[in-house]
Write an enzyme that holds these catalytic residues in place. Structure first.
Site, PDB file in Angstrom:
ATOM      1  N   LYS A 111     -11.502-135.320 -93.011  1.00  0.00           N
ATOM      2  CA  LYS A 111     -11.735-135.402 -94.466  1.00  0.00           C
ATOM      3  C   LYS A 111     -11.352-136.768 -95.007  1.00  0.00           C
ATOM      4  O   LYS A 111     -12.038-137.297 -95.884  1.00  0.00           O
ATOM      5  CB  LYS A 111     -10.988-134.287 -95.176  1.00  0.00           C
ATOM      6  CG  LYS A 111     -11.742-132.984 -95.018  1.00  0.00           C
ATOM      7  CD  LYS A 111     -11.255-131.883 -95.903  1.00  0.00           C
ATOM      8  CE  LYS A 111     -12.136-130.663 -95.680  1.00  0.00           C
ATOM      9  NZ  LYS A 111     -11.393-129.437 -95.538  1.00  0.00           N
ATOM     10  N   LYS A 194     -24.831-126.985 -87.005  1.00  0.00           N
ATOM     11  CA  LYS A 194     -24.751-125.628 -87.541  1.00  0.00           C
ATOM     12  C   LYS A 194     -25.293-125.541 -88.964  1.00  0.00           C
ATOM     13  O   LYS A 194     -25.386-126.548 -89.671  1.00  0.00           O
ATOM     14  CB  LYS A 194     -23.309-125.147 -87.492  1.00  0.00           C
ATOM     15  CG  LYS A 194     -22.359-125.831 -88.441  1.00  0.00           C
ATOM     16  CD  LYS A 194     -21.022-125.075 -88.486  1.00  0.00           C
ATOM     17  CE  LYS A 194     -20.251-125.468 -89.736  1.00  0.00           C
ATOM     18  NZ  LYS A 194     -19.050-124.717 -89.958  1.00  0.00           N
ATOM     19  N   LYS A 197     -23.353-125.232 -95.923  1.00  0.00           N
ATOM     20  CA  LYS A 197     -23.657-125.388 -97.352  1.00  0.00           C
ATOM     21  C   LYS A 197     -23.903-126.843 -97.712  1.00  0.00           C
ATOM     22  O   LYS A 197     -24.694-127.153 -98.587  1.00  0.00           O
ATOM     23  CB  LYS A 197     -22.466-124.918 -98.180  1.00  0.00           C
ATOM     24  CG  LYS A 197     -22.207-123.442 -98.139  1.00  0.00           C
ATOM     25  CD  LYS A 197     -20.888-123.150 -98.862  1.00  0.00           C
ATOM     26  CE  LYS A 197     -20.432-121.727 -98.589  1.00  0.00           C
ATOM     27  NZ  LYS A 197     -18.992-121.554 -98.755  1.00  0.00           N
TER      28      LYS A 197
HETATM   29  P1  AMP Z   1     -17.380-122.148 -95.207  1.00  0.00           P
HETATM   30  O1  AMP Z   1     -18.723-121.890 -95.795  1.00  0.00           O
HETATM   31  O2  AMP Z   1     -17.314-123.420 -94.415  1.00  0.00           O
HETATM   32  O3  AMP Z   1     -16.252-122.007 -96.222  1.00  0.00           O
HETATM   33  O4  AMP Z   1     -17.143-121.012 -94.100  1.00  0.00           O
HETATM   34  C1  AMP Z   1     -16.817-119.685 -94.403  1.00  0.00           C
HETATM   35  C2  AMP Z   1     -16.840-118.861 -93.133  1.00  0.00           C
HETATM   36  O5  AMP Z   1     -18.163-118.820 -92.569  1.00  0.00           O
HETATM   37  C3  AMP Z   1     -15.916-119.395 -92.017  1.00  0.00           C
HETATM   38  O6  AMP Z   1     -15.312-118.288 -91.330  1.00  0.00           O
HETATM   39  C4  AMP Z   1     -16.866-120.136 -91.092  1.00  0.00           C
HETATM   40  O7  AMP Z   1     -16.387-120.174 -89.762  1.00  0.00           O
HETATM   41  C5  AMP Z   1     -18.160-119.287 -91.218  1.00  0.00           C
HETATM   42  N1  AMP Z   1     -19.367-120.122 -91.002  1.00  0.00           N
HETATM   43  C6  AMP Z   1     -19.829-121.101 -91.821  1.00  0.00           C
HETATM   44  N2  AMP Z   1     -20.984-121.644 -91.311  1.00  0.00           N
HETATM   45  C7  AMP Z   1     -21.240-121.008 -90.135  1.00  0.00           C
HETATM   46  C8  AMP Z   1     -22.285-121.117 -89.149  1.00  0.00           C
HETATM   47  N3  AMP Z   1     -23.301-121.966 -89.258  1.00  0.00           N
HETATM   48  N4  AMP Z   1     -22.215-120.293 -88.060  1.00  0.00           N
HETATM   49  C9  AMP Z   1     -21.206-119.400 -87.928  1.00  0.00           C
HETATM   50  N5  AMP Z   1     -20.192-119.248 -88.835  1.00  0.00           N
HETATM   51  C10 AMP Z   1     -20.201-120.035 -89.927  1.00  0.00           C
END
Ligand code: AMP
Length: 333
Positions: A111, A194, A197
């Site tokens: 970050k 991956k 958002k």
């Molecule tokens: P975030 O949107 O980064 O706050 O992630 C929230 C949750 O979703 C966390 O447990 C991440 O590990 C999971 N997550 C986010 N993007 C992916 C993805 N492309 N594949 C699998 N898990 C994801």
């Protein structure tokens, strides 16, 4: 009953990666565990979000949680900032966390490399707040993605350090948990990494996305040249499309396209149309529920209030114990 805890930051709408990587596990756990699921709005503050968009994102993630099937009768569902005991525990744990170990944390290093202009203390102590989230309910299992493994290791370190310093076995050591024993990584549509958002426009498919938009994004998804040798290895862009199919399509459909790929007769147009159709079919009922729930502010409010009450009850017990052990029990009140 073992306690499970997890949260998602309200930094945008939930996408298929969040669903298959996180929420699907939550659903599988809520029947036979004591579950706590929260909207992690305090964690979102490190990037200085606009206050109005932060509070509207909190509402949308809550509606999305419920639309996916999280059940307030089975799980405790709450907004992180509605449980002030979490912030209190964060303060109490801060003196157990050392500058060196926080600075070594991979996500912190990443970050500060990306956002040199905003290296705030919240970023540095992010793992302490995450430890407070987990330890406040003395949770045993934390269903998170691979990206969170190091933070969880730090939570265990803080828990062990606390237990050692105060000579008790107060906090359990929480473990990362994935229902299928294999961490799911949902690929994005741009052929790179991956689904996320904050990746490029068109990379993510959101649960609330319109049918037309899903179809358009899949049509534009990156592909590669068709195979010329039977049974050849799939290039990453094609592997990604098959991985997405694996999440939403029937076994027969997948086999049909696998066979076509293997005998070199595959055409990516029909594969994409089928994939788009299956994603639309998967997302439609969730999307309809999101729309309904977001209109029902009263219901969302009731659920958030009930969740906060239940979470505070559990959190209070922990805070009382922690303060007693640390010599902070009031002698005047
Ligand atoms: P975030 O949107 O980064 O706050 O992630 C929230 C949750 O979703 C966390 O447990 C991440 O590990 C999971 N997550 C986010 N993007 C992916 C993805 N492309 N594949 C699998 N898990 C994801």
């Amino acid at each position: 009953m073992e306690k499970v805890l997890s949260g998602i930051r309200p930094t945008g709408y939930l996408h298929l990666g969040n669903y298959f990587g996180a929420v699907k596990n939550f659903l599988a756990l809520q029947d036979n565990h004591e579950c706590f699921f929260f909207v992690a709005n305090l964690h979102a503050l490190t990037t200085h979000p606009d206050p109005l968009s932060l509070s509207s994102s909190v509402k949308s993630v809550l509606a999305e949680y419920l639309a996916c099937g999280l059940d307030p009768e089975k799980s405790t569902i709450y907004i992180q900032s509605d449980v002030p005991e979490i912030s209190e525990l964060y303060t109490l744990l801060n003196s157990l966390a050392y500058k060196g170990e926080l600075e070594k944390c991979t996500s912190f290093k990443e970050k500060i490399r990306k956002h040199e202009e905003n290296i705030n203390a919240g970023l540095l102590t992010y793992p302490v707040l995450m430890a407070a989230d987990i330890l406040i309910h003395r949770a045993h299992k934390v269903p998170v993605g691979k990206d969170q493994e190091q933070h969880l290791e730090m939570t265990r370190n803080f828990a062990v350090r606390f237990n050692h310093r105060y000579g008790v076995d107060f906090f359990p050591e929480p473990q990362a948990f994935n229902f299928s024993q294999q961490l799911v990584k949902v690929p994005g549509l741009d052929g790179s990494g991956k689904m996320g958002k904050s990746e490029a426009e068109g990379n993510a498919l959101f649960l609330r996305e319109s049918n037309e938009s899903i179809i358009n994004k899949i049509k534009k998804a990156k592909t590669a040249p068709s195979p010329t040798e039977p049974n050849s290895v799939k290039p990453i862009e094609i592997e990604n499309l098959f991985m997405l199919m694996g999440l939403v399509s029937s076994k027969e459909t997948i086999q049909y396209f696998e066979d076509k790929y293997n005998d070199c007769s595959i055409q990516y147009g029909p594969l994409k149309m089928q994939l788009a159709e299956d994603i639309v079919k998967f997302a439609l009922p969730i999307k309809e529920k999101i729309v309904d729930l977001e209109k029902n502010t009263d219901l969302l409010g009731k659920i958030a209030k009930l969740g906060a009450e239940k979470a505070r009850e559990s959190a209070n017990e922990t805070i009382k114990g922690v303060k007693n052990l640390m010599g902070l029990k009031s002698i005047w009140l």
